[in-house]
Design a protein around this motif. Structure first.
Motif, mmCIF file in Angstrom:
data_model
loop_
_atom_site.group_PDB
_atom_site.id
_atom_site.type_symbol
_atom_site.label_atom_id
_atom_site.label_comp_id
_atom_site.label_asym_id
_atom_site.label_seq_id
_atom_site.Cartn_x
_atom_site.Cartn_y
_atom_site.Cartn_z
ATOM 1 N N SER A 182 3.480 49.789 25.693
ATOM 2 C CA SER A 182 2.193 49.128 25.913
ATOM 3 C C SER A 182 1.297 50.058 26.732
ATOM 4 O O SER A 182 1.681 50.481 27.828
ATOM 5 C CB SER A 182 2.398 47.800 26.650
ATOM 6 O OG SER A 182 1.166 47.279 27.101
ATOM 7 N N GLN A 186 6.994 50.209 29.009
ATOM 8 C CA GLN A 186 7.886 50.295 27.853
ATOM 9 C C GLN A 186 9.000 49.273 27.993
ATOM 10 O O GLN A 186 9.419 48.929 29.099
ATOM 11 C CB GLN A 186 8.474 51.703 27.718
ATOM 12 C CG GLN A 186 9.236 52.181 28.946
ATOM 13 C CD GLN A 186 9.923 53.517 28.724
ATOM 14 O OE1 GLN A 186 10.940 53.577 28.017
ATOM 15 N NE2 GLN A 186 9.379 54.571 29.308
ATOM 16 N N PRO A 233 0.511 38.822 24.535
ATOM 17 C CA PRO A 233 -0.516 39.878 24.493
ATOM 18 C C PRO A 233 -1.347 39.900 25.771
ATOM 19 O O PRO A 233 -1.556 38.873 26.411
ATOM 20 C CB PRO A 233 -1.373 39.492 23.273
ATOM 21 C CG PRO A 233 -0.510 38.580 22.464
ATOM 22 C CD PRO A 233 0.372 37.861 23.428
ATOM 23 N N GLU A 241 -5.366 46.514 25.215
ATOM 24 C CA GLU A 241 -3.957 46.890 25.120
ATOM 25 C C GLU A 241 -3.660 47.485 23.750
ATOM 26 O O GLU A 241 -4.048 46.930 22.718
ATOM 27 C CB GLU A 241 -3.061 45.669 25.359
ATOM 28 C CG GLU A 241 -1.572 45.989 25.305
ATOM 29 C CD GLU A 241 -0.712 44.743 25.469
ATOM 30 O OE1 GLU A 241 -1.056 43.711 24.843
ATOM 31 O OE2 GLU A 241 0.288 44.787 26.216
ATOM 32 N N HIS A 242 -2.966 48.602 23.743
ATOM 33 C CA HIS A 242 -2.532 49.242 22.502
ATOM 34 C C HIS A 242 -0.999 49.258 22.495
ATOM 35 O O HIS A 242 -0.375 49.694 23.470
ATOM 36 C CB HIS A 242 -3.074 50.670 22.409
ATOM 37 C CG HIS A 242 -4.571 50.759 22.431
ATOM 38 N ND1 HIS A 242 -5.340 50.814 21.288
ATOM 39 C CD2 HIS A 242 -5.450 50.773 23.466
ATOM 40 C CE1 HIS A 242 -6.617 50.886 21.614
ATOM 41 N NE2 HIS A 242 -6.713 50.852 22.929
ATOM 42 N N ILE A 243 -0.400 48.772 21.403
ATOM 43 C CA ILE A 243 1.053 48.711 21.279
ATOM 44 C C ILE A 243 1.518 49.810 20.320
ATOM 45 O O ILE A 243 1.032 49.907 19.187
ATOM 46 C CB ILE A 243 1.522 47.343 20.773
ATOM 47 C CG1 ILE A 243 1.069 46.241 21.730
ATOM 48 C CG2 ILE A 243 3.037 47.323 20.625
ATOM 49 C CD1 ILE A 243 1.632 46.352 23.129
ATOM 50 N N ARG A 291 9.054 49.603 22.574
ATOM 51 C CA ARG A 291 7.732 48.989 22.449
ATOM 52 C C ARG A 291 6.907 49.456 23.653
ATOM 53 O O ARG A 291 7.140 49.034 24.776
ATOM 54 C CB ARG A 291 7.841 47.462 22.429
ATOM 55 C CG ARG A 291 6.510 46.726 22.276
ATOM 56 C CD ARG A 291 6.746 45.222 22.357
ATOM 57 N NE ARG A 291 5.532 44.464 22.122
ATOM 58 C CZ ARG A 291 4.656 44.129 23.061
ATOM 59 N NH1 ARG A 291 4.865 44.515 24.312
ATOM 60 N NH2 ARG A 291 3.589 43.430 22.767
#
Length: 368
Positions: free
Chosen positions: A50, A91, A139, A229-231, A48
């Motif tokens: 970020s 990450q 988030p 934020e982009h996941i 994951r």
């Protein structure tokens, strides 16, 4: 607890194998619990990622063309601009269901293992124990931004009534210099009307600072920064060399992978696992034998991977994680789940590894 079989690619093969031994039929693609047994997945390890992207928006002031002349401000933009940049990359390893590793178990009346805990996507978390559900980080929430005041609220009648932009710029600049002089006199204690206490002085200085910034923005312009934020979820199936992760355009922000206006960011995965070589034919025979004769619970002996993220050719972030897909699957013997033992089992939701195993004799368990 008895292991019935390992699921193959087709649901039909699962149903056929179950019917052949007279046991409960459960679809491998619908994991869950019933009164007679359970179907569960083992996890594979995903990343994951970020990405925090800062967007900077510049709006020129109405008097920007006079900034050098009256306030000696250089490099003041005369056109609005928007730019984006990556300010942080992080990450973490997370577990996702591996549908190629699906198993079914049937509760045996001669055992005491009937409490199976699954995650929301059907991965085995615990047997005869309460499992902690994995939680993702909260988030990202940007700090609240104070709304900039309208500079015209601090302009006197003479400035607002100026007959030209040049005259307005001249009068506004003079007002700014007066504000700065008054602030300097207050700090030195030489003002005509000095405040009575420190709190009143602080309020007066804050008000003068607010007026100064507001009027100066008429020349200098206003810069606003917003962070989002982009996941990105990346699931490696093996070693990877500089796989395109995303693209970032300075003007547009995140863009499609095929949009060459964006600068590329890559990810590489290194397999750090050190396992002895195996005889594939012997392994295949052992798996076939386990499907029909062995009892117990399957778990993962994970490997390790290193994930490195690049901005172009420059590495900017790297971390190591346990990785289920770089390890191998093992069977925990069913003798731990007979009527004489109450076995408590916990598996890692990220790697499927055996985190804790407490095989206690039933009589000892009752005494405690």
């Amino acid at each position: 607890m008895k292991t019935l079989f390992r699921a193959t690619a087709l649901a039909a093969s699962l149903l056929t194998a179950a019917a052949a031994v007279g046991q409960t039929s459960v679809s491998p693609y619908r994991p869950g619990l019933t009164g007679e047994g359970a179907v569960y997945f083992l996890p594979k390890t995903a990343l994951r990622i970020s990405v925090l992207v800062e967007k900077t928006t510049y709006t020129p002031g109405d008097l920007a063309s006079y900034a050098q002349r009256y306030l000696r401000l250089t490099n003041v933009g005369l056109e609005p601009t928007v730019s984006h940049r990556v300010i942080s990359v992080g990450q973490m390893a997370v577990g996702v269901a591996d549908e190629t590793k699906c198993y079914a178990v049937k509760y045996n009346p001669a055992t005491v293992a009937a409490n199976v805990v699954l995650s929301d996507d059907g991965c085995l978390l615990a047997v005869n124990a309460e499992a902690d559900r994995p939680e993702l980080p909260a988030p990202f929430r940007p700090a609240e931004r104070e709304e900039a005041p309208n500079p015209r609220l601090f302009m006197g009648e003479e400035i607002l009534a100026a007959g030209s932009t040049a005259k307005m710029a001249e009068l506004t600049a003079q007002e700014i210099y007066d504000i700065r002089e008054n602030r300097s006199m207050l700090v030195k204690g030489q003002a005509d009307f000095m405040p009575k206490d420190g709190e009143q002085l602080r309020l007066m200085l804050n008000q003068l600072e607010k007026q100064d910034k507001a009027l100066t923005s008429m020349f200098q312009g206003v810069t606003v920064r917003d962070t989002t934020e982009h996941i990105i979820t990346f699931i490696p199936d093996g070693p990877v060399n500089r796989h395109l992760l995303f693209r970032l355009s300075k003007e547009l922000g995140m863009v499609d992978a095929d949009d060459l206006s964006g600068a590329p960011f890559y990810i590489s995965i290194d397999d750090l696992t050190s396992l002895p070589p195996t005889d594939e034919e012997a392994v295949a025979k052992a798996k076939a034998k386990k499907k029909t004769t062995e009892q117990g619970i399957y778990y993962v002996v994970p490997g390790r991977m290193r994930a490195t993220i690049f901005q172009g050719v420059q590495p900017i972030q790297s971390a190591e994680h346990p990785a289920a897909q770089f390890g191998n699957v093992q069977l925990l013997g069913g003798n731990l789940f007979n009527r004489h033992f109450t076995t408590h089992l916990w598996l890692s939701p990220v790697s499927g590894a055996l985190e804790k195993l407490l095989p206690l004799p039933e009589e000892d368990g009752k005494k405690k």
